[in-house]
Design an enzyme around this catalytic site. Structure first.
Site, short mmCIF file in Angstrom:
data_model
loop_
_atom_site.label_atom_id
_atom_site.label_comp_id
_atom_site.label_asym_id
_atom_site.label_seq_id
_atom_site.Cartn_x
_atom_site.Cartn_y
_atom_site.Cartn_z
N ASP A 181 0.95 -1.58 0.04
CA ASP A 181 0.40 0.08 -0.08
C ASP A 181 0.78 1.28 -0.02
O ASP A 181 1.65 1.31 1.17
CB ASP A 181 -1.09 0.18 1.01
N TYR B 198 -0.89 -7.10 -9.66
CA TYR B 198 -1.05 -6.32 -9.39
C TYR B 198 0.56 -5.79 -10.98
O TYR B 198 0.40 -4.56 -10.74
CB TYR B 198 -0.16 -5.91 -7.98
#
Length: 243
Positions: free
Chosen positions: A146, A222
């Site tokens: 994150d 991702y």
């Protein structure tokens, strides 16, 4: 997205830890993944260590592996499962508080028969980092964490002054710390903080070393999303200097 925090746990630290991860649940799990969370996860779960606990990572596996690797925030688990499948002498420990990601890894584990080589902490990684012995981890992965893009949240970024001493302590001499991100704010943050830490050596010798993944580093969802959105991921490899 705001979320309701769970009540205090019996084994929680006396002082609360600052949050370094986002939400814990996404869409409702499908039947098979719910089954895996109920039946397979209890066999692979590492209980969250309490303050002062010690965890020898090799004893988490039967039989004990020659070496243990750690992935912090394994997302959907495809990277961790890939490494476990191709490194039979290694025990892979994954930390991920997001229930849907844990369920995804469990699906990989069951389909590929990896239950003897994978252990999971479905919680914050930091209590486990504090419980591991010195020089007990042979490689660590923190891939697409994150970015915490708001300036007031920058100190929550996992790779930074608070956690690098933890990683330095548990990594064995010569162990690799592998990082990846596609976020233009997080990349220089991670590079600066690890590069200036005296215990880590950046292994890059040219632009190709951070623009392209090594052959033993599979693509994750991702990375796929980043490329589809026109963002170029960066891959950073550091070595733990000898003590």
């Amino acid at each position: 997205m705001p979320e309701r925090r769970p009540g205090p746990r019996a084994d929680a630290p006396a002082e609360p830890l600052d949050k370094v991860y986002g939400r814990r649940r996404g869409r409702p799990l499908r039947v098979n993944k719910s089954r895996l969370v109920e039946t397979l996860l209890p066999r692979l779960r590492i209980p969250r260590p309490g303050r002062g606990d010690r965890v020898d990572p090799r004893t988490l596996f039967d039989p004990p592996p020659a070496e243990c690797w750690l992935e912090v925030g394994f997302g959907g688990g495809e990277h961790l499962a890939w490494q476990a499948a191709r490194n039979p002498g290694i025990g892979l420990i994954g930390c991920e508080p997001f229930v849907n990601g844990v369920a995804s890894l469990l699906d990989h584990v069951e389909r590929e028969g990896l239950d003897a080589r994978v252990r999971i902490l479905d919680d914050d990684a930091r209590p486990l980092l504090d419980a591991l012995p010195d020089a007990s981890i042979g490689r660590c992965f923190v891939l697409f964490p994150d970015p915490w893009p708001k300036a007031r949240h920058a100190e929550r970024r996992f790779i930074g002054p608070a956690n690098l001493p933890r990683l330095s302590r548990i990594l064995s001499d010569g162990a690799e710390l592998r990082l990846a991100s596609d976020d233009p704010r997080l990349i220089p943050w991670m590079l600066w903080h690890v590069w200036r830490h005296p215990d880590f050596e950046w292994l890059a010798r040219g632009p190709g070393d951070w623009r392209e993944r090594p052959s033993d580093w599979p693509e994750t969802r991702y990375e796929q999303k980043a490329r589809e959105a026109g963002r170029r991921p960066v891959f950073l490899r550091f070595r733990r200097r000898p003590r």
